[in-house]
Design an enzyme around this catalytic site. Structure first.
Site, mmCIF file in Angstrom:
data_model
loop_
_atom_site.group_PDB
_atom_site.id
_atom_site.type_symbol
_atom_site.label_atom_id
_atom_site.label_comp_id
_atom_site.label_asym_id
_atom_site.label_seq_id
_atom_site.Cartn_x
_atom_site.Cartn_y
_atom_site.Cartn_z
ATOM 1 N N ALA A 154 0.848 -1.071 0.090
ATOM 2 C CA ALA A 154 -0.004 0.112 -0.077
ATOM 3 C C ALA A 154 0.894 1.270 -0.035
ATOM 4 O O ALA A 154 0.693 2.158 -0.631
ATOM 5 C CB ALA A 154 -0.913 0.074 1.244
ATOM 6 N N TYR A 155 2.161 1.272 0.876
ATOM 7 C CA TYR A 155 2.699 2.273 0.999
ATOM 8 C C TYR A 155 3.251 2.658 -0.340
ATOM 9 O O TYR A 155 3.544 3.856 -1.031
ATOM 10 C CB TYR A 155 3.814 2.301 1.898
ATOM 11 C CG TYR A 155 4.611 3.630 2.251
ATOM 12 C CD1 TYR A 155 4.251 4.337 2.901
ATOM 13 C CD2 TYR A 155 6.122 3.427 1.740
ATOM 14 C CE1 TYR A 155 5.176 5.640 3.039
ATOM 15 C CE2 TYR A 155 6.936 4.412 1.789
ATOM 16 C CZ TYR A 155 6.383 5.566 2.581
ATOM 17 O OH TYR A 155 7.275 6.636 2.524
#
Length: 248
Positions: A154-155
């Site tokens: 996600a990051y």
């Protein structure tokens, strides 16, 4: 410290009360700018402002909520009618797990803060800069957005999107006096490390040829220059601060 001229300029820094945002604030103030913080932690802003030695206007908001950004802008303009500089620094890492184990709610939260929040801020501030035909927008991305860190899907995805958004907005505003750029630091040891596992931190360090983490002041120096009038022919660009890690 090299002296940069930001006299008379007003900057909004999201996530300014800690980490990179705080280091950037210190450099902007030293260069003559005035600063407004947009941050969700009122107590942290009050505490961090004390040692600065200069006043910082603090506005509480949830950067991931459009209505909150609109209200923060309204409050800010009551004190500072002009925003010359926007630094999008607010961000979270999310958990360090495999993609198939990633909790969907936490995925959405990372995107809401790191990407949607940045979009909201740019969306609301860019029109004000267009009215004056001047502005500097600097987005804090990450080398993870270029290379993709394992156990940080996600990051990595959110920061890749920040890079693409920067390029897109830079092109949209290229015929104006507004410059839009981003920086892609490798790991910089700040409180954001508290959100990561020890294994993930060691992995990031192992990827840096210089063999050390970046310093917040090193990022702040690059960001401050991107905020000056001298940064006049770079827009939609990506500036590495990776200790030799970045491969493109």
């Amino acid at each position: 410290m090299n002296k940069l001229d930001l006299s008379g300029r007003h900057a909004v820094v999201t996530g300014g009360a800690a980490g990179l945002g705080l280091a950037i604030t210190q450099r902007l103030l030293a260069s003559g700018a005035t600063v407004t913080w947009w941050d969700q932690d009122a107590a942290a802003m009050a505490c961090a402002a004390v040692p600065l030695g200069q006043p910082v206007h603090s506005v509480v908001l949830d950067v991931g909520q459009h209505e909150s950004v609109v209200e923060a802008l309204r409050v800010t303009l009551q004190r500072h009618p002009v925003i010359d500089i926007l630094i999008n620094c607010a961000g979270i890492t999310g958990p360090n797990v495999k993609l198939w184990d990633y909790p969907p709610a936490e995925w959405l939260q990372v995107m809401q803060v790191n990407l949607n929040g940045l979009f909201y801020c740019c969306r609301e501030v860019a029109p004000l800069m267009r009215l004056r035909n001047y502005g500097r927008i600097v987005n804090i991305a990450s080398v993870a957005g270029k290379e993709g860190n394992p156990n940080a899907s996600a990051y990595s995805a959110s920061k890749a999107a920040v890079i693409a958004l920067t390029k897109s907005l830079g092109k949209e505003l290229a015929d104006t006096g507004i410059r839009v750029n981003c920086v892609t630091p490798a790991a910089v040891k700040t409180a954001i490390f508290d959100q990561m596992s020890a294994e993930h931190i060691q992995f990031m360090l192992s990827k840096i040829p210089m063999g050390r983490f970046g310093e917040p002041e090193e990022v702040a120096a690059m960001v401050a220059w991107l905020c000056t009038e001298e940064c006049s022919f770079s827009t939609g660009a990506v500036f590495d601060l990776s200790g030799g890690r970045a491969t493109y």
